[in-house]
Write an enzyme that holds these catalytic residues in place. Structure first.
Site, PDB file in Angstrom:
ATOM      1  N   CYS A 241       0.878  -1.090   0.094  1.00 54.13           N
ATOM      2  CA  CYS A 241      -0.134   0.055  -0.087  1.00 54.13           C
ATOM      3  C   CYS A 241       0.994   1.232   0.056  1.00 54.13           C
ATOM      4  O   CYS A 241       0.362   2.353  -0.229  1.00 54.13           O
ATOM      5  CB  CYS A 241      -1.065   0.059   1.299  1.00 54.13           C
ATOM      6  SG  CYS A 241      -2.102  -1.468   1.111  1.00 54.13           S
TER       7      CYS A 241
ATOM      8  N   HIS B  49      -2.475   6.517   4.935  1.00 53.20           N
ATOM      9  CA  HIS B  49      -2.974   5.360   4.109  1.00 53.20           C
ATOM     10  C   HIS B  49      -4.386   5.171   5.013  1.00 53.20           C
ATOM     11  O   HIS B  49      -4.304   5.079   6.142  1.00 53.20           O
ATOM     12  CB  HIS B  49      -1.981   4.419   4.216  1.00 53.20           C
ATOM     13  CG  HIS B  49      -2.565   3.018   3.663  1.00 53.20           C
ATOM     14  ND1 HIS B  49      -3.594   2.773   2.475  1.00 53.20           N
ATOM     15  CD2 HIS B  49      -2.707   1.720   4.194  1.00 53.20           C
ATOM     16  CE1 HIS B  49      -3.943   1.510   2.299  1.00 53.20           C
ATOM     17  NE2 HIS B  49      -3.471   0.932   3.311  1.00 53.20           N
TER      18      HIS B  49
ATOM     19  N   ASN C  67     -10.396   0.111   1.897  1.00 52.83           N
ATOM     20  CA  ASN C  67      -8.784   0.247   1.699  1.00 52.83           C
ATOM     21  C   ASN C  67      -8.648  -0.172   0.189  1.00 52.83           C
ATOM     22  O   ASN C  67      -8.783  -1.427  -0.391  1.00 52.83           O
ATOM     23  CB  ASN C  67      -8.112  -0.685   2.578  1.00 52.83           C
ATOM     24  CG  ASN C  67      -6.755  -0.882   2.485  1.00 52.83           C
ATOM     25  OD1 ASN C  67      -6.203  -0.268   1.499  1.00 52.83           O
ATOM     26  ND2 ASN C  67      -6.041  -1.604   3.306  1.00 52.83           N
TER      27      ASN C  67
HETATM   28  O1  UT7 Z   1      -3.175  -1.952   3.909  1.00 56.28           O
HETATM   29  C1  UT7 Z   1      -2.872  -2.764   4.760  1.00 56.28           C
HETATM   30  C2  UT7 Z   1      -3.907  -3.743   4.953  1.00 56.28           C
HETATM   31  N1  UT7 Z   1      -4.589  -4.296   6.295  1.00 56.28           N
HETATM   32  C3  UT7 Z   1      -4.440  -3.737   7.450  1.00 56.28           C
HETATM   33  O2  UT7 Z   1      -3.933  -2.816   7.615  1.00 56.28           O
HETATM   34  C4  UT7 Z   1      -5.232  -4.379   8.412  1.00 56.28           C
HETATM   35  C5  UT7 Z   1      -4.970  -4.160   9.783  1.00 56.28           C
HETATM   36  N2  UT7 Z   1      -5.754  -5.017  10.778  1.00 56.28           N
HETATM   37  C6  UT7 Z   1      -6.998  -4.271  10.934  1.00 56.28           C
HETATM   38  O3  UT7 Z   1      -7.371  -3.442  10.427  1.00 56.28           O
HETATM   39  C7  UT7 Z   1      -7.948  -5.221  11.982  1.00 56.28           C
HETATM   40  O4  UT7 Z   1      -7.066  -6.067  12.763  1.00 56.28           O
HETATM   41  C8  UT7 Z   1      -9.071  -5.942  11.365  1.00 56.28           C
HETATM   42  C9  UT7 Z   1      -9.980  -4.839  11.148  1.00 56.28           C
HETATM   43  C10 UT7 Z   1      -8.594  -6.789  10.330  1.00 56.28           C
HETATM   44  C11 UT7 Z   1      -9.649  -6.536  12.242  1.00 56.28           C
HETATM   45  O5  UT7 Z   1     -10.021  -5.937  13.805  1.00 56.28           O
HETATM   46  P1  UT7 Z   1      -9.680  -6.509  15.404  1.00 56.28           P
HETATM   47  O6  UT7 Z   1     -10.030  -5.924  16.225  1.00 56.28           O
HETATM   48  O7  UT7 Z   1      -8.128  -6.638  15.081  1.00 56.28           O
HETATM   49  O8  UT7 Z   1     -10.349  -7.897  15.235  1.00 56.28           O
HETATM   50  P2  UT7 Z   1      -9.766  -9.464  15.371  1.00 56.28           P
HETATM   51  O9  UT7 Z   1      -8.729  -9.780  14.012  1.00 56.28           O
HETATM   52  O10 UT7 Z   1      -9.062  -9.516  16.614  1.00 56.28           O
HETATM   53  O11 UT7 Z   1     -10.983 -10.174  15.561  1.00 56.28           O
HETATM   54  C12 UT7 Z   1     -11.933 -10.048  16.691  1.00 56.28           C
HETATM   55  C13 UT7 Z   1     -13.221 -10.944  16.551  1.00 56.28           C
HETATM   56  C14 UT7 Z   1     -12.628 -12.314  16.245  1.00 56.28           C
HETATM   57  O12 UT7 Z   1     -13.589 -13.219  16.915  1.00 56.28           O
HETATM   58  P3  UT7 Z   1     -13.221 -14.038  18.216  1.00 56.28           P
HETATM   59  O13 UT7 Z   1     -12.070 -14.664  18.009  1.00 56.28           O
HETATM   60  O14 UT7 Z   1     -12.959 -12.703  19.068  1.00 56.28           O
HETATM   61  O15 UT7 Z   1     -14.321 -14.697  18.395  1.00 56.28           O
HETATM   62  C15 UT7 Z   1     -12.931 -12.554  14.684  1.00 56.28           C
HETATM   63  O16 UT7 Z   1     -13.173 -13.799  14.223  1.00 56.28           O
HETATM   64  O17 UT7 Z   1     -14.083 -10.372  15.235  1.00 56.28           O
HETATM   65  C16 UT7 Z   1     -14.135 -11.656  14.400  1.00 56.28           C
HETATM   66  N3  UT7 Z   1     -14.025 -11.065  12.985  1.00 56.28           N
HETATM   67  C17 UT7 Z   1     -15.410 -10.525  12.579  1.00 56.28           C
HETATM   68  N4  UT7 Z   1     -16.647 -10.628  13.159  1.00 56.28           N
HETATM   69  C18 UT7 Z   1     -17.549  -9.997  12.359  1.00 56.28           C
HETATM   70  C19 UT7 Z   1     -13.298 -10.929  12.087  1.00 56.28           C
HETATM   71  N5  UT7 Z   1     -13.871 -10.377  10.986  1.00 56.28           N
HETATM   72  C20 UT7 Z   1     -14.959 -10.166  11.068  1.00 56.28           C
HETATM   73  C21 UT7 Z   1     -16.124  -9.595  10.702  1.00 56.28           C
HETATM   74  N6  UT7 Z   1     -17.254  -9.566  11.053  1.00 56.28           N
HETATM   75  N7  UT7 Z   1     -15.932  -9.339   9.190  1.00 56.28           N
END
Ligand code: UT7
Length: 326
Positions: A113, A253, A283
């Site tokens: 990115c 970004h 994004n």
């Molecule tokens: O350009 C660069 C590209 N990428 C990035 O910059 C991504 C950087 N990371 C992020 O933006 C965040 O980590 C995310 C938005 C991807 C995720 O947010 P988070 O607060 O870090 O959530 P998490 O991965 O810790 O997941 C929390 C919970 C999990 O459930 P459990 O294990 O706590 O039961 C996930 O399974 O949220 C769940 N989850 C969702 N729930 C509903 C993950 N994706 C989803 C979803 N809808 N789409």
């Protein structure tokens, strides 16, 4: 002193909107989860017959129109992309042919990115070498075609779009004041697409294993991103002898509103001076910053002489910044 001044911007996002409510019908997710965890409400998605150079071409034509230049005036077309039309030739060559920029040397930059910042940094060097040059820098992406639409952890985040800027050499204070680029390749597994390259050439097996889609360790990348954006912003300010209050507008970004908020808190930068449009586009990888630059320009949120700070991070892991006097 000769500087590379941005004389025009342009951007293009495909018309089809995919909302969080649409995604609720595709995977186990909710509008509330997506907004609260990422800041995204909707994203733009291309039709199947559209490729990345088509989006880049539209953005390029809009930037040329805004500059009052013809395609033949361009000396370079540098395209940041992680979702090229094909592995080769480069997407920039397709854009060159589609707009008819016969004189331009076209090539792509692949640095996640952050690619747009890398491309901007190169453009600045080409202009410093020969101030008569006119250089177009693009970020163009179709993330929807490398997204696994069954993986709720990634499919809610990305979108399609393109942005372009045109730079010329000019005596004076306006233009690119600095760029800083970094990478840490040991962190590559935080975000990658394993299939289709020389490590895992496309085969029935790579497709069956869904290796042609994005794999992301979102949580770990989140922490790296906050630190990288904070560090590179402070590095840029220090290099130019500037303080937070000197910056009129920051365009980070647009990967996650919470990443930006955490970074702003870490360096004590006011959120009011940070431009975000992630709610509309998600994004779009290397296109987030040039799309945002075009929006702030068109919406009159930036005026001649303003100081703009760009900062980005992405797969690699890469990160970088630019300071521009508009
Ligand atoms: O350009 C660069 C590209 N990428 C990035 O910059 C991504 C950087 N990371 C992020 O933006 C965040 O980590 C995310 C938005 C991807 C995720 O947010 P988070 O607060 O870090 O959530 P998490 O991965 O810790 O997941 C929390 C919970 C999990 O459930 P459990 O294990 O706590 O039961 C996930 O399974 O949220 C769940 N989850 C969702 N729930 C509903 C993950 N994706 C989803 C979803 N809808 N789409």
């Amino acid at each position: 002193m000769i500087r590379s001044r941005i004389i025009a911007t342009g951007s293009y996002a495909p018309p089809k909107v995919l909302t969080n409510f649409d995604l609720e019908k595709m995977v186990e997710t909710t509008d509330e989860w997506i907004i609260s965890r990422s800041g995204i409400r909707e994203r733009r998605i291309v039709e199947t017959n559209v490729c990345t150079s088509d989006l880049g071409t539209q953005a390029a034509l809009r930037a040329l129109n805004a500059a009052g230049l013809s395609p033949e005036d361009l000396d370079f077309i540098i395209t940041g992309t992680n979702s090229p039309d094909m592995s080769f030739p480069c997407t920039g060559c397709f854009i060159q042919a589609k707009i008819g920029a016969k004189k331009a040397a076209a090539f792509d930059v692949s640095a996640g990115c952050t690619s747009f910042i890398h491309a901007l940094s190169l453009a600045d060097k080409f202009i410093k070498e020969d101030p008569s040059r006119k250089v177009m820098v693009l970020g163009a992406e179709i993330m929807s075609k490398v997204t696994d639409w069954t993986d709720r952890a990634t499919c809610v985040l990305f979108g399609d779009g393109a942005g372009a800027i045109i730079l010329v050499g000019e005596e004076g204070e306006r233009g690119v004041l600095s760029t800083h680029l970094h990478s840490d390749g040991s962190l590559w597994e935080l975000l990658y697409m394993p299939g289709g390259g020389s490590a895992n050439p496309s085969s029935h097996e790579t497709v069956d294993k869904r290796m042609h889609y994005i794999k992301m360790a979102g949580n770990q990348l989140f922490k790296v991103a906050v630190r990288a954006l904070a560090d590179v912003s402070q590095e840029a300010l220090k290099f130019n002898g500037l303080k937070n209050e000197d910056i009129d507008i920051m365009i980070p970004h647009q990967a996650n509103t919470r990443i930006v908020e955490a970074m702003a808190k870490m360096i004590n930068f006011p959120m009011e001076k940070i431009f975000l449009n992630i709610d509309k586009y998600g994004n779009t990888s290397s296109a987030t910053i040039p799309i945002a630059m075009d929006e702030v320009q068109r919406e009159g949120k930036v005026k001649a002489g303003d100081l703009m700070l760009l900062c980005s991070f992405g797969t690699g892991v890469t990160w970088g910044s630019a300071v521009i006097r508009w």
